[in-house]
Design a protein around this motif. Structure first.
Motif, PDB file in Angstrom:
ATOM      1  N   LEU A   2      -9.101  -8.779   7.513  1.00 45.85           N
ATOM      2  CA  LEU A   2      -8.529  -8.330   6.250  1.00 45.85           C
ATOM      3  C   LEU A   2      -8.443  -9.499   5.283  1.00 45.85           C
ATOM      4  O   LEU A   2      -8.150 -10.625   5.683  1.00 45.85           O
ATOM      5  CB  LEU A   2      -7.120  -7.775   6.469  1.00 45.85           C
ATOM      6  N   LYS A   4      -6.569 -11.714   2.580  1.00 50.38           N
ATOM      7  CA  LYS A   4      -5.145 -12.010   2.486  1.00 50.38           C
ATOM      8  C   LYS A   4      -4.914 -13.146   1.502  1.00 50.38           C
ATOM      9  O   LYS A   4      -5.805 -13.926   1.203  1.00 50.38           O
ATOM     10  CB  LYS A   4      -4.557 -12.383   3.848  1.00 50.38           C
ATOM     11  N   LYS A  19      -4.519  -7.792  -2.496  1.00 49.51           N
ATOM     12  CA  LYS A  19      -5.213  -7.801  -1.206  1.00 49.51           C
ATOM     13  C   LYS A  19      -4.400  -6.982  -0.213  1.00 49.51           C
ATOM     14  O   LYS A  19      -3.235  -6.698  -0.441  1.00 49.51           O
ATOM     15  CB  LYS A  19      -5.393  -9.228  -0.717  1.00 49.51           C
ATOM     16  N   ALA A  20      -5.044  -6.627   0.911  1.00 52.47           N
ATOM     17  CA  ALA A  20      -4.394  -5.758   1.896  1.00 52.47           C
ATOM     18  C   ALA A  20      -3.294  -6.453   2.688  1.00 52.47           C
ATOM     19  O   ALA A  20      -2.446  -5.785   3.278  1.00 52.47           O
ATOM     20  CB  ALA A  20      -5.438  -5.192   2.848  1.00 52.47           C
ATOM     21  N   SER A  21      -3.295  -7.779   2.701  1.00 48.90           N
ATOM     22  CA  SER A  21      -2.252  -8.476   3.439  1.00 48.90           C
ATOM     23  C   SER A  21      -1.945  -9.805   2.769  1.00 48.90           C
ATOM     24  O   SER A  21      -2.704 -10.280   1.920  1.00 48.90           O
ATOM     25  CB  SER A  21      -2.664  -8.703   4.900  1.00 48.90           C
ATOM     26  N   ASN A  37       0.507  -5.096  -6.650  1.00 52.19           N
ATOM     27  CA  ASN A  37      -0.677  -4.987  -5.803  1.00 52.19           C
ATOM     28  C   ASN A  37      -1.430  -3.718  -6.191  1.00 52.19           C
ATOM     29  O   ASN A  37      -0.925  -2.606  -6.024  1.00 52.19           O
ATOM     30  CB  ASN A  37      -0.255  -4.956  -4.335  1.00 52.19           C
ATOM     31  N   LEU A  39      -3.766  -2.189  -4.820  1.00 47.19           N
ATOM     32  CA  LEU A  39      -4.131  -1.319  -3.700  1.00 47.19           C
ATOM     33  C   LEU A  39      -3.024  -0.342  -3.323  1.00 47.19           C
ATOM     34  O   LEU A  39      -3.263   0.616  -2.587  1.00 47.19           O
ATOM     35  CB  LEU A  39      -4.475  -2.172  -2.470  1.00 47.19           C
ATOM     36  N   SER A  44       1.437   4.641   0.126  1.00 45.45           N
ATOM     37  CA  SER A  44       0.991   3.555   1.000  1.00 45.45           C
ATOM     38  C   SER A  44       2.011   3.304   2.109  1.00 45.45           C
ATOM     39  O   SER A  44       3.207   3.524   1.929  1.00 45.45           O
ATOM     40  CB  SER A  44       0.820   2.262   0.199  1.00 45.45           C
ATOM     41  N   VAL A  87      -0.741  -3.774   3.994  1.00 44.64           N
ATOM     42  CA  VAL A  87      -0.795  -2.505   3.264  1.00 44.64           C
ATOM     43  C   VAL A  87      -1.865  -1.630   3.885  1.00 44.64           C
ATOM     44  O   VAL A  87      -2.991  -2.083   4.113  1.00 44.64           O
ATOM     45  CB  VAL A  87      -1.142  -2.738   1.777  1.00 44.64           C
ATOM     46  N   THR A  88      -1.527  -0.369   4.173  1.00 46.22           N
ATOM     47  CA  THR A  88      -2.525   0.613   4.615  1.00 46.22           C
ATOM     48  C   THR A  88      -2.406   1.849   3.746  1.00 46.22           C
ATOM     49  O   THR A  88      -1.336   2.221   3.297  1.00 46.22           O
ATOM     50  CB  THR A  88      -2.354   0.985   6.099  1.00 46.22           C
ATOM     51  N   ASN A  89      -3.548   2.470   3.513  1.00 48.80           N
ATOM     52  CA  ASN A  89      -3.591   3.697   2.701  1.00 48.80           C
ATOM     53  C   ASN A  89      -4.263   4.812   3.459  1.00 48.80           C
ATOM     54  O   ASN A  89      -5.000   4.622   4.362  1.00 48.80           O
ATOM     55  CB  ASN A  89      -4.359   3.446   1.393  1.00 48.80           C
TER      56      ASN A  89
END
Length: 89
Positions: A2, A4, A19-21, A37, A39, A44, A87-89
């Motif tokens: 991921l 970051k 970013k996702a992390s 963020n 994203l 989320s 972060v997850t979607n």
């Protein structure tokens, strides 16, 4: 793997991390911090973990909203305190 962004020590407060992390740092006496963020949506799932051994702050919750999330510690940080997120979607 991921993407970051790890916020450097000594840099505290609100951050923009698209970013996702990553991680952010709470200043001493802080309890709430906003991360912008792109994203993140209101739906989320954000996992937040306190990554510093602080005397009082040991847990963190994340509240998502469109384009940002708010991190809240269980108690005001005694010293600069790092929180890592995913972060997850």
């Amino acid at each position: 793997t991921l993407s970051k962004t790890i916020t450097a020590g000594g840099t505290t407060g609100t951050q923009t991390i698209n970013k996702a992390s990553g991680s952010v740092n709470f200043a001493a006496a802080a309890q709430t911090l906003v991360v912008t963020n792109s994203l993140v949506t209101a739906n989320s799932v954000i996992m937040a973990t306190v990554a510093t051994d602080d005397t009082t702050a040991f847990a963190c919750k994340a509240i998502p909203a469109s384009g940002q999330f708010t991190l809240k510690l269980n108690a005001a940080a005694t010293a600069e305190t790092r929180v890592s997120f995913l972060v997850t979607n």
